[in-house]
Design a protein around this motif. Sequence first.
Motif, short mmCIF file in Angstrom:
data_model
loop_
_atom_site.label_atom_id
_atom_site.label_comp_id
_atom_site.label_asym_id
_atom_site.label_seq_id
_atom_site.Cartn_x
_atom_site.Cartn_y
_atom_site.Cartn_z
N LYS A 49 0.80 -1.22 0.00
CA LYS A 49 0.00 0.00 0.00
C LYS A 49 0.84 1.28 0.00
N LEU A 50 1.99 1.25 0.69
CA LEU A 50 2.76 2.47 0.90
C LEU A 50 4.17 2.47 0.32
N GLY A 51 4.70 1.28 0.02
CA GLY A 51 6.08 1.18 -0.45
C GLY A 51 7.04 1.02 0.72
N TRP A 52 8.04 0.16 0.55
CA TRP A 52 8.95 -0.11 1.67
C TRP A 52 9.79 1.11 2.01
N GLU A 53 10.15 1.92 1.02
CA GLU A 53 10.98 3.10 1.28
C GLU A 53 10.26 4.08 2.19
N ALA A 54 8.95 4.24 1.99
CA ALA A 54 8.18 5.16 2.82
C ALA A 54 8.04 4.63 4.25
N LEU A 55 7.99 3.32 4.40
CA LEU A 55 7.80 2.72 5.73
C LEU A 55 9.03 2.81 6.63
N VAL A 56 10.21 2.84 6.04
CA VAL A 56 11.44 2.85 6.84
C VAL A 56 11.67 4.24 7.41
N ASN A 57 11.73 4.30 8.74
CA ASN A 57 11.99 5.56 9.43
C ASN A 57 13.51 5.75 9.52
N LYS A 58 14.07 6.46 8.56
CA LYS A 58 15.52 6.66 8.52
C LYS A 58 16.00 7.71 9.50
N ARG A 59 15.09 8.43 10.12
CA ARG A 59 15.48 9.48 11.07
C ARG A 59 15.54 8.97 12.50
N GLY A 60 15.05 7.77 12.74
CA GLY A 60 14.99 7.22 14.09
C GLY A 60 16.31 6.63 14.56
N THR A 61 16.41 6.47 15.87
CA THR A 61 17.64 5.92 16.45
C THR A 61 17.87 4.46 16.06
N THR A 62 16.80 3.71 15.85
CA THR A 62 16.94 2.30 15.48
C THR A 62 17.63 2.17 14.13
N PHE A 63 17.20 2.98 13.16
CA PHE A 63 17.83 2.94 11.84
C PHE A 63 19.27 3.41 11.91
N ARG A 64 19.50 4.49 12.64
CA ARG A 64 20.87 5.03 12.74
C ARG A 64 21.82 4.05 13.41
N ALA A 65 21.29 3.15 14.24
CA ALA A 65 22.12 2.17 14.94
C ALA A 65 22.51 0.97 14.06
N ALA A 88 10.44 -0.56 15.66
CA ALA A 88 10.62 0.88 15.84
C ALA A 88 11.15 1.53 14.56
N MET A 89 11.61 0.73 13.61
CA MET A 89 12.08 1.25 12.32
C MET A 89 10.93 1.63 11.40
N ILE A 90 9.71 1.25 11.76
CA ILE A 90 8.56 1.56 10.90
C ILE A 90 8.09 2.97 11.22
N LYS A 91 7.99 3.79 10.18
CA LYS A 91 7.52 5.16 10.35
C LYS A 91 6.13 5.13 10.98
N ARG A 92 5.87 6.07 11.86
CA ARG A 92 4.62 6.06 12.59
C ARG A 92 4.09 7.47 12.80
N PRO A 93 2.81 7.55 13.08
CA PRO A 93 1.83 6.47 13.08
C PRO A 93 1.47 6.02 11.67
#
Length: 116
Positions: A49-65, A88-93
């Motif tokens: 529905k949204l695309g995997w790129e949109a779902l990944v929260n690249k600004r969060g601490t989990t991604f940065r780690a 926690a890597m999933i963009k929210r809400p």
Amino acid sequence: MTTTVYGIKNCDTIKKALKWLDAEGKPYTFHDYRKDGIDQEMLKTFVEKLGWEALVNKRGTTFRALSEEQKNNLDENNAIALMLVHPAMIKRPLLVSGETYHLGFKPAEYQAIFNE
């Protein structure tokens, strides 16, 4: 119309979105990834529905780690595997209302969704 908000309970943006829904009297169900879980089928639906790129929260601490190798080799399959392990890597809400799938929270966007 059934509305479900997906995310993590202690997220500030989740709190804002739920507060808005409560203030507007919009019924919803909250699905906490950490408490209620997430499975591959659910995540694949979100990706469709949204695309995997949109779902990944690249600004969060989990991604940065993540390691540089994990970040540099990110594709749909790797992203899904990482989001299943680290929700926690999933963009929210992530709001699902009827057939509408929406990422993030802005009051004006929610107003438009619920006035359709």
